[in-house]
Design an enzyme around this catalytic site. Structure first.
Site, PDB file in Angstrom:
ATOM      1  CB  SER A 191      -0.991  -0.007   1.160  1.00  0.00           C
ATOM      2  OG  SER A 191      -2.053   0.833   0.856  1.00  0.00           O
ATOM      3  CG  ASP A 403      -5.909  -3.151  -4.953  1.00  0.00           C
ATOM      4  OD1 ASP A 403      -6.770  -2.392  -4.471  1.00  0.00           O
ATOM      5  OD2 ASP A 403      -4.723  -3.157  -4.574  1.00  0.00           O
ATOM      6  CG  HIS A 444      -5.357  -2.380  -1.159  1.00  0.00           C
ATOM      7  ND1 HIS A 444      -4.403  -2.150  -2.114  1.00  0.00           N
ATOM      8  CD2 HIS A 444      -5.040  -1.593  -0.110  1.00  0.00           C
ATOM      9  CE1 HIS A 444      -3.547  -1.238  -1.656  1.00  0.00           C
ATOM     10  NE2 HIS A 444      -3.910  -0.887  -0.445  1.00  0.00           N
TER      11      HIS A 444
END
Ligand SMILES: *[C@@H]1O[C@H](CO)[C@@H](O)[C@H](O)[C@H]1NC(C)=O
Ligand SMILES: *[C@@H]1O[C@H](CO)[C@@H](O)[C@H](O)[C@H]1NC(C)=O
Ligand SMILES: *[C@@H]1O[C@H](CO)[C@@H](O)[C@H](O)[C@H]1NC(C)=O
Ligand SMILES: *[C@@H]1O[C@H](CO)[C@@H](O)[C@H](O)[C@H]1NC(C)=O
Ligand SMILES: *[C@@H]1O[C@H](CO)[C@@H](O)[C@H](O)[C@H]1NC(C)=O
Ligand SMILES: *[C@@H]1O[C@H](CO)[C@@H](O)[C@H](O)[C@H]1NC(C)=O
Ligand SMILES: *[C@@H]1O[C@H](CO)[C@@H](O)[C@H](O)[C@H]1NC(C)=O
Ligand SMILES: *[C@@H]1O[C@H](CO)[C@@H](O)[C@H](O)[C@H]1NC(C)=O
Length: 532
Positions: A191, A403, A444
């Site tokens: 991230s 994601d 994610h």
């Protein structure tokens, strides 16, 4: 006085341990008193015996385990700007059984807190001295209120400064603790990827594992708002309920595309081959709209995936990729949407705590790009200083094809710009220093239906083994230290993502642009797949 005491300690410890057998111990932890590191103060050093309970939490990360080998937890305060009085809180975890290397673990979003979870899950069990910082503030992952208005030093600390100073301090602490310089320095994170650090400070790391990096905040945040405004307000005919995403759209995407890769298993291995047609879900007259799609919703879905199909000139990287539908309805296109982007505009760009994302217009894209808050944009394609001799640094980059918060296109785009730059301007072969691994069915922060654990940090479950075949950090070490580059890594999916429940399946992740292909045999075994 302090210096003399420290020198005496160094001398006596060296005499006892010898320069070739650096070791940690309860005594060395209790007596540890680092000397002469400017702007760095030790605030605590706490020894944990092997299998002691390690129960530590902060607003961003927590750990509660009795599985760790013995280590010394060193807590530091690092002054980042003396004039402003700004500082970061950083920790260095120093295992007794040190492997001679340091690893820095990353953070996420706008969050602030030492990533104790990864210090415990990634660094210490593999024998690394682990470094992590709160990035200069304390907050949850999507909370930007600490940034302002006008808390510029905190934003710079978050953008790059805290991690940079922490790497420098952490290496020095490690050297003083073991009386030996670490032979290698690595990074693992997801991230808030730290591509910035290798772009600006090529000496910090010998290799990095960077997952789903939010490397282009000034485009990513406007893009996120743009995605959200495609569906909001929730009262509009364009809005799609989370249950429609999970119960109606997700199964239809699988129906259309799951089998294209040769195995029907609920995972889209190759989303680039899937051209999802939502029209098949068009409501018939009188049909309950929680089981089908209206014309307005179909138009919206085309927009959400459109950038992926055709490329978007405004935001540059693409939209959603097919395969993440179960997570879409509670992310960017949920109600309320993931709040990070609104906070970024409020506190980092516009200095207006009342601003709401409905007020967004595309001119704010240029404003955000020009301000580049905290200088966090990390998009230079020139990695020469890091990648070229004598440094020979390596990058292993992974991204979930599913994601739901950052388009996988963001990762592909950066990878392609590095290729284009290298072709035009250097004689470097990108494959010799930078490899990208898309992960089918991974969201994610590493959840989702795919094989989502391979040692990449950030809430991943433990890899099947810490060896180079199953552990992306192990693969990176082998590449850096032995010159053997990975072209696949075997990831694991645990039943319900709980390791104690046992392995559900294993699956390779493949070096881009190759993809995971089914060879035949047991679909739960990685050996039934190959990369091509
Ligand atoms: C302290 O740091 C300075 C500047 O880096 C260096 O010249 C000096 O030798 C150091 N002293 C000790 C005792 O390590
Ligand atoms: C950590 O785990 C122990 C044992 O299960 C428990 O007693 C303790 O309350 C936990 N700590 C937190 C903060 O939940
Ligand atoms: C340190 O903070 C002061 C006060 O906010 C600011 O004027 C200065 O530019 C900052 N220095 C750096 C190097 O960021
Ligand atoms: C918000 O404040 C920052 C400094 O804290 C400044 O650089 C920026 O220009 C301001 N934004 C606007 C829209 O005025
Ligand atoms: C439509 O379907 C949903 C979910 O299946 C159900 O909760 C709802 O009562 C239905 N509405 C009507 C009008 O039948
Ligand atoms: C765009 O939004 C900003 C901030 O809300 C506002 O100041 C500006 O006037 C808007 N521009 C246009 C063209 O609407
Ligand atoms: C790329 O970066 C290197 C090292 O910083 C620099 O020497 C070189 O000039 C850059 N190349 C180009 C084409 O800008
Ligand atoms: C080559 O380097 C120049 C100078 O840094 C840069 O402007 C250009 O965009 C680079 N080419 C590519 C294809 O990235």
């Amino acid at each position: 006085m302090v210096c003399l005491a420290a020198l005496a300690l160094v001398a006596s410890a060296s005499a006892v341990l010898g320069e070739t057998t650096p070791r940690g111990s309860k005594a060395s932890c209790a007596q540890f008193s680092p000397s002469n590191i400017s702007d760095v103060t030790l605030t605590a050093a706490t020894y944990f015996h092997a299998h002691a309970r390690v129960d530590i939490s902060n607003v961003f990360s927590s750990i509660n385990t009795t599985d760790l080998p013995a280590f010394c937890r060193v807590e530091l305060k690092i002054v980042t700007n003396a004039t402003a009085g700004s500082f970061a809180v950083t920790e260095v975890w120093l295992p007794d059984a040190w492997n001679g290397r340091v690893v820095t673990v990353g953070n996420g979003g706008l969050g602030g807190g030492v990533t104790v979870e990864d210090l415990g899950a990634v660094a210490v069990p593999q024998g690394f001295a682990g470094i992590s910082t709160n990035t200069g503030h304390n907050s949850g992952v999507a909370d930007g209120a600490w940034g302002g208005p006008h808390n510029d030093n905190a934003i710079v600390d978050w953008g790059w400064r805290a991690i940079h100073l922490s790497v420098l301090a952490g290496k020095e602490i490690t050297k003083q603790y073991y009386h030996k310089v670490a032979k290698r320095s690595y990074y693992v994170g997801c991230s808030t990827g730290r591509l910035k650090e290798i772009q600006n400070f090529p000496d910090s790391f010998d290799g990095i594992v960077v997952g789903s990096p939010a490397a282009w905040m000034s485009h990513l945040q406007p893009w996120s708002v743009h995605m959200s405004l495609n569906v909001l307000p929730a009262t509009s005919s364009r809005f799609i309920e989370p249950s429609v995403w999970t119960d109606v759209i997700a199964p239809e995407v699988l129906k259309q595309c799951d089998a294209l890769d040769g195995v029907t298993d609920g995972i889209i291995n190759e989303p680039r081959a899937c051209f999802f047609r939502p029209e098949t879900l068009t409501c018939t007259p009188g049909q309950n709209t929680s089981t089908c799609l209206t014309e307005d919703q179909i138009t919206t879905i085309h927009k959400l995936y459109a950038d992926y199909y055709v490329g978007d000139q405004t935001y540059v990287f693409g939209g959603f990729y097919p395969g993440g539908e179960k997570a879409f309805g509670t992310g960017l296109v949920g109600n309320p949407p993931f709040p990070l982007s609104q906070d970024w505009f409020r506190y980092f760009v516009l200095n207006d705590t009342q601003w709401t994302q409905e007020q967004y217009n595309t001119s704010l894209l240029a404003l955000g790009e020009q301000l580049n808050p905290g200088q966090s944009d990390a998009v230079t394609p020139n990695l020469t200083a890091f990648a070229d001799a004598p440094h020979n640094g390596k990058v292993l980059h992974y991204v979930g094809w599913a994601d739901q918060l950052i388009s996988p296109g963001n990762s592909l785009h950066y990878y392609e710009t590095v290729h284009a730059f290298a072709r035009a301007n250097t004689s470097l072969a990108v494959d010799d220093f930078y490899r990208l691994f898309p992960v089918p069915g991974m969201n994610h922060w590493c959840s989702g239906p795919g094989a989502n654990s391979f040692g990449g940090g950030s809430s991943q479950k433990p890899p099947l083994s810490f060896d180079a075949e199953h552990n992306i950090l192990g693969a990176l070490m082998r590449w850096v230290e032995d010159g053997i580059a990975p072209s696949k890594i075997v990831a694991v999916k645990y039943k319900d993502d709980v390791p104690a429940n046992g392995v559900a399946f294993t699956r390779p992740i493949c070096k881009y642009p190759s993809a995971v292909r089914f060879r035949g045999g047991d679909p739960n075994s990685a050996s039934s797949f190959f990369c091509a």
